[in-house]
Design a protein around this motif. Structure first.
Motif, PDB file in Angstrom:
ATOM      1  N   PRO A 148      14.247  -5.019   6.229  1.00 20.83           N
ATOM      2  CA  PRO A 148      14.008  -3.663   6.764  1.00 20.83           C
ATOM      3  C   PRO A 148      13.149  -2.800   5.846  1.00 20.83           C
ATOM      4  O   PRO A 148      12.332  -2.007   6.318  1.00 20.83           O
ATOM      5  N   THR A 149      13.317  -2.983   4.529  1.00 20.46           N
ATOM      6  CA  THR A 149      12.531  -2.178   3.582  1.00 20.46           C
ATOM      7  C   THR A 149      11.047  -2.510   3.699  1.00 20.46           C
ATOM      8  O   THR A 149      10.195  -1.621   3.774  1.00 20.46           O
ATOM      9  N   LEU A 150      10.768  -3.806   3.727  1.00 23.44           N
ATOM     10  CA  LEU A 150       9.379  -4.237   3.816  1.00 23.44           C
ATOM     11  C   LEU A 150       8.761  -3.827   5.158  1.00 23.44           C
ATOM     12  O   LEU A 150       7.604  -3.406   5.222  1.00 23.44           O
ATOM     13  N   LEU A 151       9.543  -3.937   6.228  1.00 22.89           N
ATOM     14  CA  LEU A 151       9.042  -3.539   7.548  1.00 22.89           C
ATOM     15  C   LEU A 151       8.645  -2.068   7.560  1.00 22.89           C
ATOM     16  O   LEU A 151       7.578  -1.707   8.070  1.00 22.89           O
ATOM     17  N   ALA A 152       9.525  -1.224   7.021  1.00 22.04           N
ATOM     18  CA  ALA A 152       9.222   0.213   6.996  1.00 22.04           C
ATOM     19  C   ALA A 152       7.966   0.473   6.171  1.00 22.04           C
ATOM     20  O   ALA A 152       7.095   1.261   6.565  1.00 22.04           O
ATOM     21  N   GLY A 153       7.855  -0.216   5.034  1.00 23.26           N
ATOM     22  CA  GLY A 153       6.660  -0.065   4.202  1.00 23.26           C
ATOM     23  C   GLY A 153       5.402  -0.529   4.923  1.00 23.26           C
ATOM     24  O   GLY A 153       4.357   0.116   4.854  1.00 23.26           O
ATOM     25  N   LEU A 154       5.516  -1.629   5.643  1.00 21.72           N
ATOM     26  CA  LEU A 154       4.361  -2.147   6.381  1.00 21.72           C
ATOM     27  C   LEU A 154       3.897  -1.168   7.454  1.00 21.72           C
ATOM     28  O   LEU A 154       2.698  -0.978   7.659  1.00 21.72           O
ATOM     29  N   ILE A 155       4.860  -0.547   8.144  1.00 17.64           N
ATOM     30  CA  ILE A 155       4.490   0.419   9.188  1.00 17.64           C
ATOM     31  C   ILE A 155       3.717   1.580   8.570  1.00 17.64           C
ATOM     32  O   ILE A 155       2.664   1.990   9.078  1.00 17.64           O
ATOM     33  N   VAL A 156       4.241   2.099   7.469  1.00 22.91           N
ATOM     34  CA  VAL A 156       3.583   3.234   6.807  1.00 22.91           C
ATOM     35  C   VAL A 156       2.183   2.839   6.340  1.00 22.91           C
ATOM     36  O   VAL A 156       1.211   3.577   6.535  1.00 22.91           O
ATOM     37  N   VAL A 157       2.070   1.666   5.736  1.00 19.43           N
ATOM     38  CA  VAL A 157       0.779   1.213   5.216  1.00 19.43           C
ATOM     39  C   VAL A 157      -0.221   0.984   6.355  1.00 19.43           C
ATOM     40  O   VAL A 157      -1.402   1.307   6.246  1.00 19.43           O
ATOM     41  N   GLU A 158       0.286   0.445   7.478  1.00 18.67           N
ATOM     42  CA  GLU A 158      -0.604   0.203   8.619  1.00 18.67           C
ATOM     43  C   GLU A 158      -1.094   1.507   9.240  1.00 18.67           C
ATOM     44  O   GLU A 158      -2.217   1.591   9.725  1.00 18.67           O
ATOM     45  N   LEU A 159      -0.221   2.504   9.258  1.00 17.78           N
ATOM     46  CA  LEU A 159      -0.577   3.776   9.897  1.00 17.78           C
ATOM     47  C   LEU A 159      -1.311   4.720   8.949  1.00 17.78           C
ATOM     48  O   LEU A 159      -2.036   5.606   9.394  1.00 17.78           O
ATOM     49  N   GLY A 160      -1.103   4.525   7.657  1.00 14.83           N
ATOM     50  CA  GLY A 160      -1.729   5.421   6.684  1.00 14.83           C
ATOM     51  C   GLY A 160      -3.188   5.097   6.476  1.00 14.83           C
ATOM     52  O   GLY A 160      -3.633   3.968   6.693  1.00 14.83           O
ATOM     53  N   ASP A 161      -3.923   6.091   6.063  1.00 16.11           N
ATOM     54  CA  ASP A 161      -5.330   5.887   5.743  1.00 16.11           C
ATOM     55  C   ASP A 161      -5.465   5.691   4.235  1.00 16.11           C
ATOM     56  O   ASP A 161      -5.192   6.611   3.466  1.00 16.11           O
ATOM     57  N   PRO A 162      -5.871   4.494   3.789  1.00 16.29           N
ATOM     58  CA  PRO A 162      -5.969   4.251   2.349  1.00 16.29           C
ATOM     59  C   PRO A 162      -6.972   5.164   1.648  1.00 16.29           C
ATOM     60  O   PRO A 162      -6.916   5.335   0.442  1.00 16.29           O
ATOM     61  N   ASP A 163      -7.870   5.757   2.429  1.00 22.04           N
ATOM     62  CA  ASP A 163      -8.851   6.665   1.830  1.00 22.04           C
ATOM     63  C   ASP A 163      -8.339   8.095   1.752  1.00 22.04           C
ATOM     64  O   ASP A 163      -9.086   8.998   1.371  1.00 22.04           O
ATOM     65  N   GLY A 164      -7.074   8.289   2.155  1.00 24.15           N
ATOM     66  CA  GLY A 164      -6.486   9.619   2.046  1.00 24.15           C
ATOM     67  C   GLY A 164      -6.907  10.567   3.154  1.00 24.15           C
ATOM     68  O   GLY A 164      -6.672  11.775   3.066  1.00 24.15           O
ATOM     69  N   ALA A 173      15.346   1.201   4.640  1.00 29.50           N
ATOM     70  CA  ALA A 173      14.083   1.335   5.378  1.00 29.50           C
ATOM     71  C   ALA A 173      13.466   2.706   5.133  1.00 29.50           C
ATOM     72  O   ALA A 173      12.244   2.816   4.907  1.00 29.50           O
ATOM     73  N   LEU A 174      14.300   3.732   5.154  1.00 32.03           N
ATOM     74  CA  LEU A 174      13.789   5.089   4.904  1.00 32.03           C
ATOM     75  C   LEU A 174      13.215   5.190   3.489  1.00 32.03           C
ATOM     76  O   LEU A 174      12.139   5.756   3.284  1.00 32.03           O
ATOM     77  N   CYS A 175      13.937   4.612   2.532  1.00 34.33           N
ATOM     78  CA  CYS A 175      13.449   4.634   1.147  1.00 34.33           C
ATOM     79  C   CYS A 175      12.115   3.890   1.043  1.00 34.33           C
ATOM     80  O   CYS A 175      11.162   4.361   0.398  1.00 34.33           O
ATOM     81  N   GLY A 176      12.054   2.724   1.682  1.00 33.58           N
ATOM     82  CA  GLY A 176      10.818   1.937   1.655  1.00 33.58           C
ATOM     83  C   GLY A 176       9.648   2.705   2.247  1.00 33.58           C
ATOM     84  O   GLY A 176       8.536   2.686   1.705  1.00 33.58           O
ATOM     85  N   ALA A 177       9.911   3.414   3.361  1.00 33.41           N
ATOM     86  CA  ALA A 177       8.846   4.170   4.020  1.00 33.41           C
ATOM     87  C   ALA A 177       8.365   5.322   3.131  1.00 33.41           C
ATOM     88  O   ALA A 177       7.157   5.548   2.984  1.00 33.41           O
ATOM     89  N   VAL A 178       9.316   6.018   2.532  1.00 37.48           N
ATOM     90  CA  VAL A 178       8.955   7.166   1.683  1.00 37.48           C
ATOM     91  C   VAL A 178       8.163   6.688   0.454  1.00 37.48           C
ATOM     92  O   VAL A 178       7.127   7.263   0.093  1.00 37.48           O
ATOM     93  N   ILE A 179       8.648   5.609  -0.160  1.00 35.82           N
ATOM     94  CA  ILE A 179       7.952   5.091  -1.348  1.00 35.82           C
ATOM     95  C   ILE A 179       6.533   4.627  -0.980  1.00 35.82           C
ATOM     96  O   ILE A 179       5.557   4.956  -1.664  1.00 35.82           O
ATOM     97  N   ALA A 180       6.432   3.891   0.134  1.00 41.24           N
ATOM     98  CA  ALA A 180       5.107   3.400   0.551  1.00 41.24           C
ATOM     99  C   ALA A 180       4.176   4.568   0.843  1.00 41.24           C
ATOM    100  O   ALA A 180       2.998   4.552   0.445  1.00 41.24           O
ATOM    101  N   GLY A 181       4.700   5.594   1.533  1.00 38.13           N
ATOM    102  CA  GLY A 181       3.876   6.757   1.864  1.00 38.13           C
ATOM    103  C   GLY A 181       3.394   7.477   0.615  1.00 38.13           C
ATOM    104  O   GLY A 181       2.219   7.846   0.504  1.00 38.13           O
TER     105      GLY A 181
END
Lengths: 100, 288
Positions: free
Chosen positions: A43-59, B213-221
């Motif tokens: 779940p942690t990696l999934l949440a991170g992947l969603i944020v990274v996919e939706l975020g703009d790496p150029d800010g 998941a929330l922690c992962g999202a916040v850290i990634a963001g």
């Protein structure tokens, strides 16, 4: 030649990254505490992947049409649509928004 | 075939009890069905990977990398983030720095490889070989609860993604499609949407899963504001440290089941599947 050697180096580095954990640990089992952390890795990696996919790496600004598409896919899944169909609904919603 | 049966067979296989001919055939069947299940689960991300491969192939062609070399690179490296990183950084300066950047962007695989190790079988070398099928979506698809993974399912899920990545690269390098085409068709939604529907199933397991998941999202963001996506993802895995907290009351039933699983070799995920009946489309859904 420079490009080919760089490709080879990255390829080998990628193999080593994946192999290093099993090579280092072998038959040794992770302690219980570590297993509890591992259990939350997905779940942690999934949440991170969603944020990274939706975020703009150029800010830059977030792409709202992409976000709407992802939300539509989530809503479709909540309505019990099969996973692939839900994802396609999301992509279609974004495509329609971008056509408008 | 229910996953509980598949995993029971898997446990038999690993304990060496399936030595007679009938048991062997059953083991092979369940191994095959788990692999096929993984392949079906990998079709969605495989489609997304194809779209990404198109972009990579087109960009590599414009950079003058050559058709055969680019396709071979995708076949062997099978890593979008590292390949894109090399493509972006190599023309701008020092080759060593470009290689290091592209390699380190995949440092999360070290953490994920450690996570996989308890589910791998055989010698260190054979375990290292099995770990090569690891990619992000397959890692999640293969998770079956209690910190364990179905490696056969993971391998199956990686097949459509590898095919999509290589085919996408080949088509991209040969046709050079415009990035507008991929943008207009909403192809950039497929991956995050796929990850979201998988996450929705994951966070139902326990409060700790939701919290991590929330922690992962916040850290990634937060990390995305200052660094590359690969490093942001690596940092996001720190969210799993929520596992150090005491077990939560909501997820306690599940956690107790997990405890039993660790002792008995059963699995939590199969119970989840039996309860839900699985997905009509064969995708991981509730089983992921």
């Amino acid at each position: 030649m420079r490009v080919a050697l760089s490709m080879l180096a990255v390829t080998v580095a990628n193999w080593v990254m994946k192999a290093s954990g099993p090579l280092a640990l072998g038959h040794r089992q992770l302690p219980r505490t570590a297993r509890r952390i591992v259990a939350l890795m997905a779940p942690t990696l999934l949440a991170g992947l969603i944020v990274v996919e939706l975020g703009d790496p150029d800010g830059g600004d977030l792409n709202w049409t992409q976000i709407v598409g992802v939300v539509v896919a989530g809503a479709a899944r909540l309505l019990k649509l099969p996973m692939l169909l839900a994802v396609l609904c999301g992509a279609a919603a974004t495509a329609v928004l971008r056509l408008m | 075939m229910g996953r509980s049966l598949a995993y029971s067979s898997c446990e038999k296989e690993s304990s060496g009890s399936g030595t007679n001919a009938g048991g062997h055939a059953a083991d092979q069947m369940t191994t095959r069905s788990r692999f096929e299940e993984g392949v079906r689960a990998g079709v969605g991300p495989g489609a997304a990977t194809f779209a990404l491969g198109l972009s990579f192939g087109a960009a590599a062609s414009i950079a003058g990398w050559g058709t055969a070399l680019t396709i071979l690179f995708s076949m062997l490296a099978f890593s979008g983030s590292a390949q894109f990183a090399l493509l972006t950084t190599l023309p701008t300066g020092n080759a060593g720095a470009a290689i290091a950047s592209a390699a380190l962007i995949n440092a999360r695989y070290v953490v994920m490889g450690i996570a996989l190790n308890d589910s791998l079988r055989g010698s260190r070398l054979w375990r290292a070989v099995q770990a090569q099928v690891l990619v992000d979506a397959s890692f999640v698809v293969a998770y079956r609860g209690a910190g364990l993974f179905d490696i056969v399912r993971m391998a199956g899920a990686s097949v459509p993604q590898w095919l999509g990545w290589v085919a996408g690269t080949a088509v991209g390098v040969l046709t050079r499609p415009s990035s507008d085409l991929l943008h207009d068709t909403g192809a950039d939604v497929i991956f995050p949407a796929f990850f979201l529907v998988l996450l929705m199933e994951e966070v139902r397991r326990s409060l700790r899963a939701l919290l991590s998941a929330l922690c992962g999202a916040v850290i990634a963001g937060a990390m995305l504001l200052v660094t590359e996506p690969g490093y942001a993802l690596l940092a996001a895995t720190a969210g799993a440290l929520v596992g150090l907290l005491p077990e939560d009351p909501v997820g306690s039933g599940r956690d107790q089941a997990s405890g039993r699983d660790e002792a008995s070799g059963g699995d939590e995920a199969s119970g989840r599947d039996e309860a839900s009946g699985g997905d009509a489309d064969g995708t991981p859904g509730s089983s992921a």
